[in-house]
Enzyme design. Structure first.
Site, PDB file in Angstrom:
ATOM      1  CB  CYS A 115      -1.085   0.299   0.693  1.00  0.00           C
ATOM      2  SG  CYS A 115      -2.126  -1.607   0.992  1.00  0.00           S
ATOM      3  CG  HIS A 262      -3.705   3.731   1.226  1.00  0.00           C
ATOM      4  ND1 HIS A 262      -3.800   3.090  -0.511  1.00  0.00           N
ATOM      5  CD2 HIS A 262      -3.655   2.460   2.008  1.00  0.00           C
ATOM      6  CE1 HIS A 262      -4.280   1.088   0.150  1.00  0.00           C
ATOM      7  NE2 HIS A 262      -4.012   1.056   1.417  1.00  0.00           N
ATOM      8  CG  ASN A 292      -6.283  -0.924   0.264  1.00  0.00           C
ATOM      9  OD1 ASN A 292      -6.165  -1.299  -0.621  1.00  0.00           O
ATOM     10  ND2 ASN A 292      -5.981  -1.517   1.161  1.00  0.00           N
TER      11      ASN A 292
END
Ligand code: ACO
Length: 335
Positions: A115, A262, A292
């Site tokens: 990430c 993020h 995500n």
């Protein structure tokens, strides 16, 4: 010494929309649970019959970023590709983008920071440009999560969160004083590596071993996440690394024009927003539509924010990420 700026952005997502209701037909979950715990309403999952892969999606996003930068693939001096889900175990997808875009035989680097991969890549590009080595660096973040997710109740804690997609930027030598990438900060804490990991297939758990074990209880080849543990660390590290970015540059939270965190969980973004005292206009979230997308999440959000006119010349942009590793990172940019 030179500085660097983001000269062009683009994104691409697969057409196939998977809603929370679609997931509730595969596993014991509900739209209510997913919305309340994560903020996600739908995500894109690659149609296996399509030609979408991390590299082809990344190439599509890159074409748009290159066009928006007003350059051509011939102008790209270096490629950085961030992903946790490469087309192949090896080689990494950076070289595939070089081929698919017909870019000269320039260097292609693959970044494995999950990430945080995009912000790590931005930092690498910034250093190469500052030293004068390169002028135009293409960064791609792209993921195919859907192919590796466990589509059953056992995997629901992870599966409902992740989506597929790609984002790309062109980082370019900046001639203007006081603008561009002001700073990047990178961190890691490997002692928590196993809290968010995909163990096998890997050199610790090769495919023959998995096949030989033939164990229906074995879930080591699906991603594992200790959700609560990750959540608690994420909110702390987000705050720290954003604070570090602001302090280094002598800014306060109120100076931020737009924060693009993020997109891990809407509750994480909202927690950070509240702690920093930011208004809704100062934070961009699109996790509701895409889930995500790991290394793609920040460039995908940045691309949409830019398209929506939410990033203007002179704006102070704050990017921050936290994820598997653990790794976390921030970047402050004067647009
Ligand atoms: N649907 C319904 N129930 C579920 C689901 C689901 N999809 N998933 C879990 N549950 C159940 C659990 O089994 C548990 O039930 P129990 O209480 O009977 O045991 C209950 O819901 C609560 O589970 P928690 O895991 O405690 O739920 P939580 O509120 O922590 O939410 C989540 C889970 C969404 C995963 C959250 O912890 C999270 O977002 N964590 C951080 C994610 C993150 O930041 N990741 C980093 C980036 S990812 C990367 O780097 C690759």
């Amino acid at each position: 010494m030179y500085s660097s700026k983001i000269a062009g952005i683009g994104h691409y997502v697969p057409d196939n929309v998977v809603t929370n209701d679609d997931l509730s037909k595969m596993m014991d979950t509900s739209d209510e649970w997913i919305t309340e715990r994560t903020g996600i309403k739908e995500r894109r999952w690659i149609d296996p019959k399509s030609d979408d892969t991390p590299s082809t999606m990344g190439t599509k996003a890159a074409r748009i970023a290159i066009e928006n930068a007003g350059i051509t693939p011939d102008d790209i001096d270096f490629i950085i590709f961030a992903t946790l889900s490469p087309d192949y175990y090896f080689p990494g997808p950076g070289v595939m983008v070089q081929d698919q875009l017909g870019i000269r035989e320039v260097g292609a680097l693959d970044v494995r920071n999950q990430c945080s991969g995009f912000v790590y890549s931005l930092s690498i590009a910034d250093q190469f440009i500052k030293t004068g080595m390169y002028e135009n660096i293409l960064i791609v973040g792209a993921e195919n999560h859907s192919g590796g997710l466990e589509r059953s109740t056992r995997g629901r804690g992870v599966t409902v969160i992740f989506g597929d997609g790609a984002g790309a930027v062109v980082v370019q030598r900046n001639e203007e004083k006081g603008s561009g990438i002001l700073s990047t900060h990178l961190h890691s804490e490997g002692k928590h590596a196993k809290e968010l990991a995909l163990e096998g297939p890997s050199t610790l758990r090769w495919v023959p071993e998995i096949i030989e074990a033939n164990d229906p209880e074995d879930s080591s080849y699906y991603p594992y996440m200790n959700g609560n543990f990750v959540f608690k660390h994420a909110v702390t590290r987000f705050m720290e690394v954003i604070g570090e970015a602001l302090m280094t540059n002598g800014y306060k939270p109120e100076d931020i024009s737009l924060m693009i965190p993020h997109q891990a969980n809407l509750r994480i973004s909202q927690f950070v927003q509240k702690k920093l005292g930011l208004s809704d206009d100062q934070v961009y979230n699109n996790i509701m539509r895409y889930g995500n997308t790991t290394a793609a999440s920040i460039p995908l959000a940045m691309s949409e924010a830019w398209q929506e006119g939410k990033i203007q010349s002179g704006d102070l942009l704050c990017l921050a990420a936290f994820g598997s590793g653990f790794t976390w990172a921030s970047a402050l940019i004067r647009w």
